[in-house]
Design a protein around this motif. Structure first.
Motif: not given
Length: 211
Positions: A193-210
């Motif tokens: 569950i923690i991994l899912g939350i971290v990956c969700g935040i990381a994906s938002l950051l990746f989209i913003w950077l992209l």
């Protein structure tokens, strides 16, 4: 750089030296100029742009978008940019389908269906996953499940997979092996569950950077 091999981690070396930091920047610059000058719709991941064309533009995508996406993606990936082939192949395939619909003067529904067929065919061909391609196209691109669109998508993905097998072989792109087992659910599920939350935040950051 660490990469997975059949066993443990392995190192991959490069003869570029410090240029390894400059080459991706040059590739990004060239891709950015291409997109800025010739087809702004080709920026970003590709899937949101296809969804936008499906919902807001009657399934119509300008033909040059596919050409620019091919060139920009080839440059980006070839120079080591942090990008994959899923988004590009979806937008390239969707552009092909949409272009055929526009050239033939088809109705909005038929043009949208061809757009989805192109996107599904692209995924099926590049990842050797025809069933996954159909499910993706129905859920994300077409947003409907009807016979009039399902049958053409089946035909397009089957043809794309056959051509892919003839050109690239029949190897599975992402072979899944029994590498992981659930030993202690009470301990492991909270960590997932923690991994899912971290990956969700990381994906938002990746989209913003992209973008």
């Amino acid at each position: 750089i660490f990469l997975f091999s059949n066993g443990p981690y392995s190192f991959v070396t490069s003869n570029l030296g410090n240029m390894i930091f400059i080459v991706p920047a040059i590739g990004g610059l060239l891709a950015g100029i291409l997109i800025y000058k010739f087809a702004s719709e080709a920026k970003g991941h590709g899937v949101p742009e296809v969804m936008g064309a499906m919902l807001a533009n009657e399934g119509k995508i300008r033909p040059q978008v596919g050409i620019v996406k091919i060139l920009a993606s080839a440059i980006t990936i070839g120079t080591g940019g942090s990008a994959g082939r899923e988004g590009p192949i979806i937008q390239i395939g969707a552009t092909g389908g949409s272009t055929i619909g526009q050239v033939l003067g088809l109705s909005t529904n038929d043009t949208r269906t061809l757009l989805a067929c192109g996107a599904a065919a692209g995924i099926a061909a590049t990842f050797n996953a025809p069933l996954g391609a159909i499910m993706f196209a129905i859920e994300i691109v077409l947003l409907e499940f009807k016979t009039r669109s399902f049958i053409p998508m089946v035909i397009s993905t089957v043809v794309a997979t056959i051509i892919s097998h003839a050109v690239q072989g029949v190897e599975i792109t992402f072979p899944i092996k029994n590498l992981y087992t659930l030993s202690d659910p009470l301990m492991e599920i909270p960590l997932y569950i923690i991994l899912g939350i971290v990956c969700g935040i990381a994906s938002l950051l990746f989209i913003w950077l992209l973008y």
